[in-house]
Design a protein around this motif. Structure first.
Motif, mmCIF file in Angstrom:
data_model
loop_
_atom_site.group_PDB
_atom_site.id
_atom_site.type_symbol
_atom_site.label_atom_id
_atom_site.label_comp_id
_atom_site.label_asym_id
_atom_site.label_seq_id
_atom_site.Cartn_x
_atom_site.Cartn_y
_atom_site.Cartn_z
ATOM 1 N N LEU A 75 93.037 -23.364 33.516
ATOM 2 C CA LEU A 75 93.524 -22.263 34.332
ATOM 3 C C LEU A 75 92.451 -21.777 35.302
ATOM 4 O O LEU A 75 92.727 -21.511 36.474
ATOM 5 C CB LEU A 75 93.963 -21.102 33.436
ATOM 6 C CG LEU A 75 95.220 -21.292 32.588
ATOM 7 C CD1 LEU A 75 95.381 -20.112 31.635
ATOM 8 C CD2 LEU A 75 96.457 -21.433 33.463
ATOM 9 N N TYR A 76 91.224 -21.684 34.801
ATOM 10 C CA TYR A 76 90.140 -21.201 35.656
ATOM 11 C C TYR A 76 89.797 -22.218 36.746
ATOM 12 O O TYR A 76 89.655 -21.865 37.915
ATOM 13 C CB TYR A 76 88.904 -20.910 34.804
ATOM 14 C CG TYR A 76 87.756 -20.330 35.613
ATOM 15 C CD1 TYR A 76 87.699 -18.960 35.865
ATOM 16 C CD2 TYR A 76 86.765 -21.153 36.144
ATOM 17 C CE1 TYR A 76 86.672 -18.423 36.619
ATOM 18 C CE2 TYR A 76 85.734 -20.621 36.903
ATOM 19 C CZ TYR A 76 85.694 -19.260 37.135
ATOM 20 O OH TYR A 76 84.685 -18.738 37.900
ATOM 21 N N ARG A 77 89.701 -23.472 36.356
ATOM 22 C CA ARG A 77 89.290 -24.501 37.312
ATOM 23 C C ARG A 77 90.281 -24.661 38.450
ATOM 24 O O ARG A 77 89.905 -24.879 39.606
ATOM 25 C CB ARG A 77 89.127 -25.844 36.570
ATOM 26 C CG ARG A 77 88.740 -27.016 37.490
ATOM 27 C CD ARG A 77 87.389 -26.768 38.136
ATOM 28 N NE ARG A 77 87.032 -27.829 39.040
ATOM 29 C CZ ARG A 77 87.456 -27.954 40.299
ATOM 30 N NH1 ARG A 77 88.287 -27.041 40.795
ATOM 31 N NH2 ARG A 77 87.063 -28.955 41.055
ATOM 32 N N TYR A 78 91.563 -24.552 38.154
ATOM 33 C CA TYR A 78 92.580 -24.788 39.163
ATOM 34 C C TYR A 78 93.226 -23.500 39.664
ATOM 35 O O TYR A 78 94.311 -23.541 40.237
ATOM 36 C CB TYR A 78 93.652 -25.744 38.620
ATOM 37 C CG TYR A 78 93.146 -27.154 38.459
ATOM 38 C CD1 TYR A 78 92.497 -27.799 39.496
ATOM 39 C CD2 TYR A 78 93.289 -27.831 37.260
ATOM 40 C CE1 TYR A 78 92.016 -29.079 39.352
ATOM 41 C CE2 TYR A 78 92.815 -29.122 37.100
ATOM 42 C CZ TYR A 78 92.181 -29.741 38.154
ATOM 43 O OH TYR A 78 91.697 -31.020 38.008
ATOM 44 N N GLY A 79 92.586 -22.374 39.446
ATOM 45 C CA GLY A 79 93.098 -21.126 40.002
ATOM 46 C C GLY A 79 93.150 -21.201 41.517
ATOM 47 O O GLY A 79 92.227 -21.716 42.164
ATOM 48 N N ARG A 80 94.230 -20.697 42.103
ATOM 49 C CA ARG A 80 94.416 -20.811 43.549
ATOM 50 C C ARG A 80 93.620 -19.768 44.322
ATOM 51 O O ARG A 80 93.476 -19.858 45.534
ATOM 52 C CB ARG A 80 95.914 -20.694 43.873
ATOM 53 C CG ARG A 80 96.689 -21.925 43.474
ATOM 54 C CD ARG A 80 98.200 -21.713 43.560
ATOM 55 N NE ARG A 80 98.687 -20.881 42.462
ATOM 56 C CZ ARG A 80 99.843 -21.086 41.839
ATOM 57 N NH1 ARG A 80 100.605 -22.104 42.192
ATOM 58 N NH2 ARG A 80 100.229 -20.296 40.872
#
Length: 221
Positions: A75-80
């Motif tokens: 979730l953190y890595r691919y947060g927009r």
């Protein structure tokens, strides 16, 4: 397979495993316990030292909190945007607090503040992530996040105003909040899979990290 591919796959698997372990431990403990009732007990009663369900319930909470960490990293890595990443990080705090509820079972001085912090952290995490989704133009992600996040405080409000007199136990509002978190996690995992959140061939070869496409919600910016 790149490190980002592995994180994406591990993150999705972690989200599903977190729900299965957490819900499985809770429901199994309620079925095994000879004294638990949904109207008269708290979920934490299942973890009271000396009870037949203590190891199952507390161990399940600790394990589910640990299992959720790759999901949080995804979730953190691919947060927009920053709000989605902050929401993902806040969910990591919720996962740690969930594990600590198992480490400090009911009857210990640390239990109450840890449990309260967990139930407060879940809506904060989901609302923050949902706000980021809204700012990214992802209306469906935002609605699901806000609704699932509101189930927790909403359940406590309804319980306090109307239900407490007939069902004084805390288990009902507690499980509603937990199920809201579970529903959001499964939505996030399977919606990203259905929408094809994986990076395109161009993303893999042009040196970019594909953050715009490989998002938990699955919609390109």
């Amino acid at each position: 397979m790149t490190d980002l591919d592995r994180l994406e796959r591990l993150g999705r698997a972690s989200g599903v495993a977190f729900v299965l372990v957490s819900l499985g431990a809770i429901l199994s403990a309620t079925l095994v316990s000879p004294t638990f009732t949904w109207t008269g007990s708290a979920l934490s009663d299942l973890g009271a030292p000396g009870t037949a369900t203590a190891l199952l319930f507390n161990g399940g909470l600790v394990l589910s909190g640990l299992v959720a960490l790759p999901f949080v990293a995804w979730l953190y890595r691919y947060g927009r945007n920053g709000l989605e990443r902050t929401g993902g990080a806040a969910l990591g705090v919720s996962a740690v607090l969930s594990a600590l509820v198992g480490v400090f079972p009911t009857g210990t001085p640390q239990h109450f503040p840890v449990a309260v912090a967990f139930f407060l952290s879940v809506p904060v995490a989901l609302w923050t992530h949902a706000t980021g989704s809204y700012r990214a133009g992802q209306a469906r992600d935002a609605v699901v996040g806000f609704v699932c996040g509101t189930l927790d405080p909403g359940a406590w409000l309804v319980w306090g105003l109307y239900v407490r007199t007939v069902a004084p136990g805390l288990a009902i509002p507690e499980i509603v909040g937990v199920l809201g978190l579970h529903a959001w996690a499964l939505y996030t995992v399977f919606s990203s899979r259905r929408q094809g959140s994986g990076r395109t061939r161009e993303d893999r070869t042009d040196g970019t990290d594909g953050r715009e496409r490989a998002t938990p919600g699955g919609w390109d910016q």
